[in-house]
Design an enzyme around this catalytic site. Structure first.
Site, mmCIF file in Angstrom:
data_model
loop_
_atom_site.group_PDB
_atom_site.id
_atom_site.type_symbol
_atom_site.label_atom_id
_atom_site.label_comp_id
_atom_site.label_asym_id
_atom_site.label_seq_id
_atom_site.Cartn_x
_atom_site.Cartn_y
_atom_site.Cartn_z
ATOM 1 N N CYS A 124 0.842 -1.206 0.000
ATOM 2 C CA CYS A 124 0.000 0.000 0.000
ATOM 3 C C CYS A 124 0.870 1.246 0.000
ATOM 4 O O CYS A 124 1.242 1.758 1.066
ATOM 5 C CB CYS A 124 -0.900 0.003 1.225
ATOM 6 N N ALA A 130 -0.440 10.880 -4.537
ATOM 7 C CA ALA A 130 0.941 10.374 -4.503
ATOM 8 C C ALA A 130 1.050 9.135 -5.375
ATOM 9 O O ALA A 130 0.750 8.025 -4.934
ATOM 10 C CB ALA A 130 1.357 10.059 -3.061
ATOM 11 N N PHE A 338 -3.318 -11.138 -36.461
ATOM 12 C CA PHE A 338 -4.644 -11.778 -36.473
ATOM 13 C C PHE A 338 -5.650 -11.018 -37.358
ATOM 14 O O PHE A 338 -6.778 -11.492 -37.548
ATOM 15 C CB PHE A 338 -5.214 -11.875 -35.055
ATOM 16 N N GLY A 340 -8.596 -8.662 -38.458
ATOM 17 C CA GLY A 340 -9.844 -8.301 -37.768
ATOM 18 C C GLY A 340 -10.165 -9.242 -36.618
ATOM 19 O O GLY A 340 -10.737 -8.826 -35.602
ATOM 20 N N GLU A 363 4.282 -0.131 -10.764
ATOM 21 C CA GLU A 363 5.658 -0.326 -10.280
ATOM 22 C C GLU A 363 6.598 0.699 -10.935
ATOM 23 O O GLU A 363 7.757 0.396 -11.226
ATOM 24 C CB GLU A 363 6.165 -1.740 -10.583
HETATM 25 C C1 FAD Z 1 -4.182 -1.811 -11.975
HETATM 26 C C2 FAD Z 1 -3.230 -1.090 -11.072
HETATM 27 C C3 FAD Z 1 -2.651 -1.762 -10.004
HETATM 28 C C4 FAD Z 1 -1.803 -1.101 -9.124
HETATM 29 N N1 FAD Z 1 -1.310 -1.751 -8.010
HETATM 30 C C5 FAD Z 1 -0.658 -1.031 -7.060
HETATM 31 C C6 FAD Z 1 -0.307 -1.635 -5.805
HETATM 32 O O1 FAD Z 1 -0.525 -2.819 -5.569
HETATM 33 N N2 FAD Z 1 0.274 -0.841 -4.849
HETATM 34 C C7 FAD Z 1 0.536 0.479 -5.068
HETATM 35 O O2 FAD Z 1 1.046 1.130 -4.157
HETATM 36 N N3 FAD Z 1 0.229 1.072 -6.250
HETATM 37 C C8 FAD Z 1 -0.356 0.355 -7.246
HETATM 38 N N4 FAD Z 1 -0.701 0.950 -8.441
HETATM 39 C C9 FAD Z 1 -0.375 2.370 -8.647
HETATM 40 C C10 FAD Z 1 0.688 2.609 -9.711
HETATM 41 O O3 FAD Z 1 1.951 2.205 -9.251
HETATM 42 C C11 FAD Z 1 0.618 4.094 -10.075
HETATM 43 O O4 FAD Z 1 -0.596 4.280 -10.816
HETATM 44 C C12 FAD Z 1 1.811 4.565 -10.868
HETATM 45 O O5 FAD Z 1 2.965 4.591 -10.063
HETATM 46 C C13 FAD Z 1 1.626 5.946 -11.487
HETATM 47 O O6 FAD Z 1 1.084 6.855 -10.565
HETATM 48 P P1 FAD Z 1 -0.197 7.726 -10.986
HETATM 49 O O7 FAD Z 1 -1.212 6.797 -11.516
HETATM 50 O O8 FAD Z 1 -0.560 8.600 -9.862
HETATM 51 O O9 FAD Z 1 0.326 8.587 -12.212
HETATM 52 P P2 FAD Z 1 1.087 10.008 -12.131
HETATM 53 O O10 FAD Z 1 2.249 9.893 -11.201
HETATM 54 O O11 FAD Z 1 0.086 11.081 -11.893
HETATM 55 O O12 FAD Z 1 1.640 10.138 -13.620
HETATM 56 C C14 FAD Z 1 0.849 10.632 -14.694
HETATM 57 C C15 FAD Z 1 1.777 10.733 -15.914
HETATM 58 O O13 FAD Z 1 2.840 11.661 -15.642
HETATM 59 C C16 FAD Z 1 4.091 11.025 -15.850
HETATM 60 N N5 FAD Z 1 5.078 11.541 -14.894
HETATM 61 C C17 FAD Z 1 4.958 11.662 -13.545
HETATM 62 N N6 FAD Z 1 6.094 12.135 -13.005
HETATM 63 C C18 FAD Z 1 6.964 12.317 -14.038
HETATM 64 C C19 FAD Z 1 8.314 12.778 -14.154
HETATM 65 N N7 FAD Z 1 9.022 13.148 -13.069
HETATM 66 N N8 FAD Z 1 8.884 12.828 -15.378
HETATM 67 C C20 FAD Z 1 8.187 12.457 -16.491
HETATM 68 N N9 FAD Z 1 6.912 12.005 -16.454
HETATM 69 C C21 FAD Z 1 6.318 11.925 -15.249
HETATM 70 C C22 FAD Z 1 3.807 9.538 -15.625
HETATM 71 O O14 FAD Z 1 4.803 8.735 -16.244
HETATM 72 C C23 FAD Z 1 2.444 9.398 -16.252
HETATM 73 O O15 FAD Z 1 2.587 9.282 -17.649
HETATM 74 C C24 FAD Z 1 -1.493 0.279 -9.360
HETATM 75 C C25 FAD Z 1 -2.037 0.936 -10.476
HETATM 76 C C26 FAD Z 1 -2.901 0.284 -11.301
HETATM 77 C C27 FAD Z 1 -3.509 1.043 -12.472
#
Ligand code: FAD
Length: 379
Positions: A124, A130, A338, A340, A363
């Protein structure tokens, strides 16, 4: 001595995972995706054959194997269903801070009972504010006697609601940013822990992804990993270690898409001949294979470094970024092979493509991997 061959034990483990995937996972993958339901009996079976908790030391009930071996398993399971594999890797991710930093007493108390049963853990970290910026965590851990009182909401947590154990990153003071973070181990049945809405996802639908809510959750100080304020480093070390597994799952998913494309290309006839006879298709298949082979070698390098206790931030970022982007390209091209039919749910490749997208996001997004890589180049 430089050696890329697997030992007999490693081959046996890979074959076990391959057979398990073929017999137990692949037949359930389409339904688990459609119904968005995790097939629970799988976890029991995987536990009974030794395919869970692989990296936990044997003395605490785990497999006692390395991250390299875990990557061999990851490739095989993800080839059957990346969504089902996500439940495994999320659990390993949650157990990794314990592997790195728990005291023998903490391992005995928290991990031995966990490993004795078929069970999942969840990591978590992410919150609505964040994501990539881990230091912005707002979930508060307030000291009260010999406990912390935790309040906050975690977002997008894989295995939320089905996990027995949560590894939670919280802050002692949000103004301290990186220096304020602390990592706590919280049993899921602790009063005040609940789960929020389940996400309706594009892909990897077999895995449960939900909010986890902490309301005045009392966590004993004895469940803190490392010292206060050392949480940020522990989270970063954890992600470095586990990125190779996610990259390995990208290799497995990409390999499965490539194999499906090869089979289809040999069977499908147009212009009176199999489409595999066209150089345009052959080159697409060759490019898929180049990426799969190269990504696997990057995975093996990153995992080997982790097992040697060597820093692998740079190598694991390269492996994760390359493998995830290769999986996206390969699965998209598999749909192309594949034609369509690739766009139709009756065929397997559209699921591969949907599942692959997540690998570029969780990750650490591909952009964040590039931040890690370029920092290393420019320091
Ligand atoms: C299905 C799913 C499962 C998940 N499982 C877990 C889990 O088990 N535990 C957990 O803790 N989290 C989990 N996550 C969260 C996941 O790790 C985050 O969604 C991810 O780290 C990105 O954070 P965000 O979605 O807030 O995107 P943001 O950080 O808001 O990023 C938005 C965009 O901005 C870009 N960006 C951000 N900062 C920079 C930078 N410094 N330079 C260039 N580009 C940047 C990103 O690459 C992205 O394209 C999960 C997410 C999903 C969708």
């Amino acid at each position: 001595m430089f050696n890329l061959s697997l030992s007999d034990e490693q081959k046996a483990l890979r074959d076990l995972a391959r057979h398990f995937t073929q017999n137990e996972i692949a037949p359930l993958a389409a339904e688990a995706d459609r119904e968005e339901e995790y097939p629970w009996e799988l976890l029991e079976k995987a536990h009974s054959v030794g395919l869970t908790n692989i990296t936990v030391p044997e003395q605490y009930g785990g497999g006692g194997l390395g991250y390299f071996e875990d990557c061999l398993v990851a490739e095989e399971i993800a080839a059957g269903c990346a969504g089902i594999y996500s439940t495994f890797v999320a659990s390993t991710l949650a157990l990794t801070p314990l592997n790195i930093a728990a005291t023998p007493e903490q391992m005995e108390r928290l991990i031995r009972p966990f490993c004795a049963e078929p069970a999942l853990a969840a990591f978590c970290l992410t919150e609505s504010g964040a994501g990539s910026d881990v230091a912005s965590v707002r979930t508060r851990a307030r000291r009260d006697g010999d406990s912390y009182v935790v309040n906050g909401t975690k977002r997008f947590i894989t295995n939320a609601g089905v996990a027995n154990l949560y590894t939670v990153t919280a802050t002692l003071d949000p103004d301290l940013r990186h220096r304020g973070l602390v990592v706590l181990v919280v049993p899921a049945n602790t009063p005040g822990v609940s789960v929020g809405k389940k996400e309706d996802k594009m892909g990897q639908r077999a895995a449960s992804t939900r909010e986890v809510i902490f309301e005045d959750v009392r966590v004993p100080m004895d469940n803190r990993l490392r010292e206060e304020k050392e949480g940020f480093r522990l989270v970063m070390e954890t992600l470095d270690k586990i990125r190779a597994q996610v990259a390995a799952s990208a290799v497995g998913l990409a390999r499965a898409a490539m194999e499906a494309a090869i089979k289809y290309a040999k069977e499908r006839e147009q212009f009176g001949q199999p489409i595999a006879s066209f150089q345009g298709i052959q080159f697409m298949l060759a490019d898929m294979d180049i990426k799969v082979e190269a990504a696997r070698l990057l995975v093996w390098q990153a995992a080997w470094l982790a097992d040697q206790g060597l820093r692998n931030s740079y190598e694991s970022a390269i492996a994760k970024c390359f493998a995830a982007e290769s999986a996206m390209k390969i699965t998209t091209d598999a749909v192309q092979v594949f034609g369509g039919y690739g766009y139709i749910k009756e065929y397997p490749v559209e699921k591969y493509m949907r599942d692959a997208k997540l690998l570029q996001l969780y990750e650490g997004t591909s952009e964040i991997q590039r931040v890690v890589i370029s920092r290393s180049l420019l320091k």
